[in-house]
Design a protein around this motif. Sequence first.
Motif, short mmCIF file in Angstrom:
data_model
loop_
_atom_site.label_atom_id
_atom_site.label_comp_id
_atom_site.label_asym_id
_atom_site.label_seq_id
_atom_site.Cartn_x
_atom_site.Cartn_y
_atom_site.Cartn_z
N GLN A 200 -17.14 7.98 -21.48
CA GLN A 200 -16.13 8.06 -22.54
C GLN A 200 -15.34 9.38 -22.49
O GLN A 200 -14.19 9.42 -22.95
CB GLN A 200 -16.80 7.90 -23.89
CG GLN A 200 -15.80 7.70 -25.02
CD GLN A 200 -16.49 7.40 -26.33
OE1 GLN A 200 -17.57 7.90 -26.61
NE2 GLN A 200 -15.87 6.58 -27.14
N CYS A 203 -11.66 9.32 -21.52
CA CYS A 203 -11.09 7.97 -21.60
C CYS A 203 -9.81 8.02 -22.43
O CYS A 203 -9.76 8.64 -23.49
CB CYS A 203 -12.09 7.00 -22.21
SG CYS A 203 -11.43 5.33 -22.34
N ARG A 205 -8.69 5.83 -24.18
CA ARG A 205 -8.81 5.01 -25.39
C ARG A 205 -9.60 5.70 -26.49
O ARG A 205 -9.94 5.08 -27.50
CB ARG A 205 -9.48 3.67 -25.03
CG ARG A 205 -8.66 2.86 -24.06
CD ARG A 205 -9.43 1.67 -23.51
NE ARG A 205 -8.72 1.11 -22.37
CZ ARG A 205 -7.80 0.14 -22.45
NH1 ARG A 205 -7.52 -0.40 -23.60
NH2 ARG A 205 -7.19 -0.28 -21.37
N ASN A 206 -9.91 6.97 -26.30
CA ASN A 206 -10.71 7.67 -27.31
C ASN A 206 -10.07 7.64 -28.69
O ASN A 206 -10.77 7.56 -29.70
CB ASN A 206 -10.96 9.11 -26.87
CG ASN A 206 -12.27 9.23 -26.10
OD1 ASN A 206 -13.25 8.58 -26.45
ND2 ASN A 206 -12.28 10.03 -25.06
N CYS A 224 -9.75 -0.01 -28.16
CA CYS A 224 -10.99 0.40 -27.50
C CYS A 224 -11.81 -0.83 -27.12
O CYS A 224 -11.78 -1.85 -27.81
CB CYS A 224 -11.77 1.30 -28.47
SG CYS A 224 -13.40 1.70 -27.89
N LEU A 225 -12.54 -0.72 -26.03
CA LEU A 225 -13.29 -1.86 -25.49
C LEU A 225 -14.73 -1.91 -26.00
O LEU A 225 -15.50 -2.77 -25.61
CB LEU A 225 -13.31 -1.76 -23.96
CG LEU A 225 -11.94 -1.69 -23.29
CD1 LEU A 225 -11.99 -0.94 -21.97
CD2 LEU A 225 -11.38 -3.09 -23.08
N TYR A 226 -15.08 -0.96 -26.88
CA TYR A 226 -16.47 -0.86 -27.36
C TYR A 226 -16.80 -1.90 -28.42
O TYR A 226 -17.87 -2.51 -28.40
CB TYR A 226 -16.71 0.55 -27.92
CG TYR A 226 -18.02 0.73 -28.63
CD1 TYR A 226 -19.21 0.80 -27.93
CD2 TYR A 226 -18.07 0.83 -30.03
CE1 TYR A 226 -20.42 0.97 -28.58
CE2 TYR A 226 -19.27 1.00 -30.69
CZ TYR A 226 -20.45 1.07 -29.96
OH TYR A 226 -21.63 1.24 -30.62
N CYS A 231 -18.12 -2.39 -24.09
CA CYS A 231 -17.99 -1.19 -23.26
C CYS A 231 -19.17 -0.24 -23.48
O CYS A 231 -19.55 0.06 -24.61
CB CYS A 231 -16.68 -0.46 -23.57
SG CYS A 231 -16.44 0.98 -22.49
S1 SF4 Z 1 -15.85 2.81 -25.76
FE1 SF4 Z 1 -13.59 2.89 -25.87
S2 SF4 Z 1 -13.07 5.05 -25.75
FE2 SF4 Z 1 -15.20 4.83 -25.06
S3 SF4 Z 1 -15.12 4.59 -22.82
FE3 SF4 Z 1 -15.11 2.53 -23.67
S4 SF4 Z 1 -12.90 2.03 -23.91
FE4 SF4 Z 1 -13.04 4.26 -23.64
#
Ligand code: SF4
Length: 320
Positions: A200, A203, A205-206, A224-226, A231
């Motif tokens: 992360q 990243c 997308r943080n 975000c992909l979490y 993710c």
């Molecule tokens: S959880 Fe979101 S911010 Fe963290 S690495 Fe995955 S996509 Fe990136």
Amino acid sequence: MTNILWLQGGACSGNTMSFLNAEEPSACDLITDFGMNILWHPSLGIELGNQLQQLLWDCIEGRIALDILVFEGSVINAPNGTGTWNRFAQRPMKDWLDDLSKVASFVVAVGDCATWGGIPAMAPNPSESTGLQFLKRQSGGFLGADYRSKAGLPVINIPGCPAHPDWISQILVAIATGRIGDIALDELNRPSTFFKSFTQTGCTRNVHFAYKASTSEFGQRRGCLYYDLGCRGPMTHSSCNRILWNRVSSKTRAGMPCLGCTEPEFPFHDLMPGTVFKTQTVMGVPKELPIGVNKKDYALLTIVAKDSTPKWAEEDIFTV
Ligand code: SF4
């Protein structure tokens, strides 16, 4: 001159493919700029025929100095601990590894299979595979927890499926230039410089993560992909978003969730598409939270983040 021997056990050659894409430094730089001599490599080496066994015996019996032994792939012990016959080397690879590890100044395991056993070591593990010095997170593996190379180090583990090419080439350079002592190894014998932070870190997308702005589609440049796509960036030790792949991108930058491939437990959820790309939740809370975050704080953060999300946090960050 630093002699390198690269051998493969139970491998798909993915780490070799990755290594050939190294840029800083490249595989060629290792030879031209850093004085490395690749004694043999299964893809790069010339067809040696019977001379391959002679070369391996020359290393074992001290006629050729073995400075760095690089091993890719799991150590296969089947059937019944005997090891599978290797048609190139005319002997089970585990037997060569046993002998060569005793004379190598440094041993480097590249990729998940060589470090932790990887996919071949998943239950029921019919190939009786293991990593060089670990089986998953358990210390030991094929060489045993107490193994030290001639230079006094344990096997240097560079995990990943595959390992990042520059992680491999930079560690080889650090050894060849006598700077490996400056690089700390963590409790899993990984170079801390590459594995202290999380995927992360860095990243793009943080900001979406912080505002809990999610995406539920692959390849999207927003969100975000979490939260929906499973993710593992906040739970995975790697520098994939600090040292970019091909110097331009990473999985998460391309809209693909991190699969956690550098961790000993990989593959998670048996890589089943319906499970691995879906965030597992209980009452809406992800079962696996970012390392260092507890459930209570996560719930609190969620409310605040949702309430304060600005409109731009939901937008595509690359569109002008
Ligand atoms: S959880 Fe979101 S911010 Fe963290 S690495 Fe995955 S996509 Fe990136």
